[in-house]
Design an enzyme around this catalytic site. Sequence first.
Site, PDB file in Angstrom:
ATOM      1  N   PHE A 143       0.994   2.471   7.248  1.00 13.82           N
ATOM      2  CA  PHE A 143       1.796   1.663   8.170  1.00 13.82           C
ATOM      3  C   PHE A 143       2.927   1.021   7.384  1.00 13.82           C
ATOM      4  O   PHE A 143       2.697   0.208   6.488  1.00 13.82           O
ATOM      5  CB  PHE A 143       0.976   0.575   8.874  1.00 13.82           C
ATOM      6  CG  PHE A 143       1.838  -0.215   9.831  1.00 13.82           C
ATOM      7  CD1 PHE A 143       2.140   0.281  11.088  1.00 13.82           C
ATOM      8  CD2 PHE A 143       2.405  -1.423   9.452  1.00 13.82           C
ATOM      9  CE1 PHE A 143       2.979  -0.412  11.953  1.00 13.82           C
ATOM     10  CE2 PHE A 143       3.250  -2.126  10.310  1.00 13.82           C
ATOM     11  CZ  PHE A 143       3.534  -1.626  11.562  1.00 13.82           C
ATOM     12  N   ASP A 240       4.549  -0.600  -1.020  1.00 10.51           N
ATOM     13  CA  ASP A 240       4.771  -1.485   0.120  1.00 10.51           C
ATOM     14  C   ASP A 240       3.726  -2.598   0.037  1.00 10.51           C
ATOM     15  O   ASP A 240       2.565  -2.404   0.385  1.00 10.51           O
ATOM     16  CB  ASP A 240       4.632  -0.695   1.428  1.00 10.51           C
ATOM     17  CG  ASP A 240       4.844  -1.584   2.654  1.00 10.51           C
ATOM     18  OD1 ASP A 240       4.827  -2.817   2.524  1.00 10.51           O
ATOM     19  OD2 ASP A 240       5.021  -1.016   3.760  1.00 10.51           O
ATOM     20  N   LYS A 269       6.784 -10.521   5.192  1.00  9.99           N
ATOM     21  CA  LYS A 269       5.769 -11.421   5.740  1.00  9.99           C
ATOM     22  C   LYS A 269       5.715 -12.796   5.069  1.00  9.99           C
ATOM     23  O   LYS A 269       6.560 -13.635   5.354  1.00  9.99           O
ATOM     24  CB  LYS A 269       4.411 -10.709   5.747  1.00  9.99           C
ATOM     25  CG  LYS A 269       4.430  -9.546   6.737  1.00  9.99           C
ATOM     26  CD  LYS A 269       3.066  -9.078   7.188  1.00  9.99           C
ATOM     27  CE  LYS A 269       3.193  -8.183   8.399  1.00  9.99           C
ATOM     28  NZ  LYS A 269       2.982  -6.764   8.143  1.00  9.99           N
TER      29      LYS A 269
HETATM   30  C1  LIG Z   1       3.832  -5.651   8.620  1.00  4.71           C
HETATM   31  C2  LIG Z   1       4.070  -4.520   7.717  1.00  4.71           C
HETATM   32  C3  LIG Z   1       5.277  -3.800   7.737  1.00  4.71           C
HETATM   33  C4  LIG Z   1       6.368  -4.055   8.765  1.00  4.71           C
HETATM   34  O1  LIG Z   1       6.884  -5.331   8.698  1.00  4.71           O
HETATM   35  P1  LIG Z   1       7.747  -5.898   9.943  1.00  4.71           P
HETATM   36  O2  LIG Z   1       8.208  -7.235   9.480  1.00  4.71           O
HETATM   37  O3  LIG Z   1       6.830  -5.972  11.113  1.00  4.71           O
HETATM   38  O4  LIG Z   1       8.859  -4.940  10.168  1.00  4.71           O
HETATM   39  C5  LIG Z   1       5.436  -2.776   6.822  1.00  4.71           C
HETATM   40  N1  LIG Z   1       4.483  -2.486   5.925  1.00  4.71           N
HETATM   41  C6  LIG Z   1       3.313  -3.154   5.870  1.00  4.71           C
HETATM   42  C7  LIG Z   1       2.312  -2.796   4.835  1.00  4.71           C
HETATM   43  C8  LIG Z   1       3.058  -4.181   6.774  1.00  4.71           C
HETATM   44  O5  LIG Z   1       1.882  -4.813   6.734  1.00  4.71           O
END
Ligand SMILES: *Cc1c(COP(=O)(O)O)cnc(C)c1O
Length: 415
Positions: A143, A240, A269
């Site tokens: 994700f 990520d 985040k």
């Molecule tokens: C939440 C998340 C995203 C996307 O972030 P947004 O601010 O919602 O665009 C991408 N990668 C990971 C691992 C995430 O947990």
Amino acid sequence: MSLSFQDEYIKKESLHGAQNYSPLSVVLERGEGAYLWDVDDNKYLDMVSAYSAVSHGHSHPELIKTIQDQAQKLAITSRAFYTEPFANFLESLTKVSGFESVLTMNTGAEAVETAIKAARRWGYFTKGIPENKAEIIVADGNFHGRTTTIVSFSTDSSYKDGFGPFTPGFESANYCGSCDCESLNSCISIESFERKINKNTCAILVEPIQGEAGIRVPKDGWLLKLRELCTSNNILLILDEIQSGLGRTGKLFAYQHENIKPDGLILGKALGGAMLPISAFLSSKEVMDHFNAGSHGSTFGGNPLATKVASRALELLYEDNLIENSHILGDYFKSKLKSIDNKIIKDVRGKGLWIGMELNESEVNAKDLCLMLLNEGLLCKETHKTVIRFAPPLMITKEQLDWAIKKITKVIRSV
Ligand SMILES: *Cc1c(COP(=O)(O)O)cnc(C)c1O
């Protein structure tokens, strides 16, 4: 518990809003620390933390003060001009992270897009990949966000059905958390990454722990193997850590559990101190310097308000002892959850205050269990029907966790 007041807002949302979420039936009004209150003044302990964005706790007084002071001075300029908060944020983040260079955006997905652009330019201009041939290898179950390019390499049909045509240039390999192989030496994951590599591969992009996929934790040594694979094939390793970074797993960054360093790092985040959206792509100058004026940008990216808050939020990670708290209380929480020992629980896994409890599908539905926990004053979120994730604010106390454990135990035994 009266829900009449709340029903009104819930109805309004479904009448006027897109139905791209299915929230639990509670209308929240305010938050403080690890607690949230609904519009009827019922109090809840937050175990979702806005998907790990609320590490510092809700309404941190220091961050409110920072936001108020900066908003009064200067909030938004665009990057057409220099500002003090942006300059100082860049200095702080490079110092804390050990990366040479930072590019700021707003949302996580934008920072992932930035990483993809950086990797491709590095691939063309440094590695010498022929034009339009660059490939990035990702992992099944990933994700990374919701843009059309990012969902192009998702393996989850609910993220991508009906949104094609998709962006080419991505290959997907097996993530380690899903295989049953005995040891890393026979790991089908590493092998499958190896098989996808060719002369046009510019990067491997993975999450050190897959959050949305259900807190899938790879075997020890897996990231190190990926690091070696990238180094020996002249490929960038990009992590990520939008959710796993900034203390969530009990270290500043999840990759530090393996003593490696990636070539690119994506943060988001919690970077905004649970106040504002801000995200970043970090790398060496060698990679970052492929961006030149005009090649990438964002109107709000790096604005004085968000960067001021983010700088203070970085300091508070240490002043409030959030990383160590995540490590110590995470271990404690996990061992307590494991000791509940009930037939509806299939697995408890995670690192730091980021724990997934997988349920036996035949026994109970994860969303039903979340509703039962809600009635006990605990806000939790399921993922993929069978996993409940527990991700409280990193400032949570042992007493608050003990209370949560009591409630979780009670609910599980009542099923
Ligand atoms: C939440 C998340 C995203 C996307 O972030 P947004 O601010 O919602 O665009 C991408 N990668 C990971 C691992 C995430 O947990």
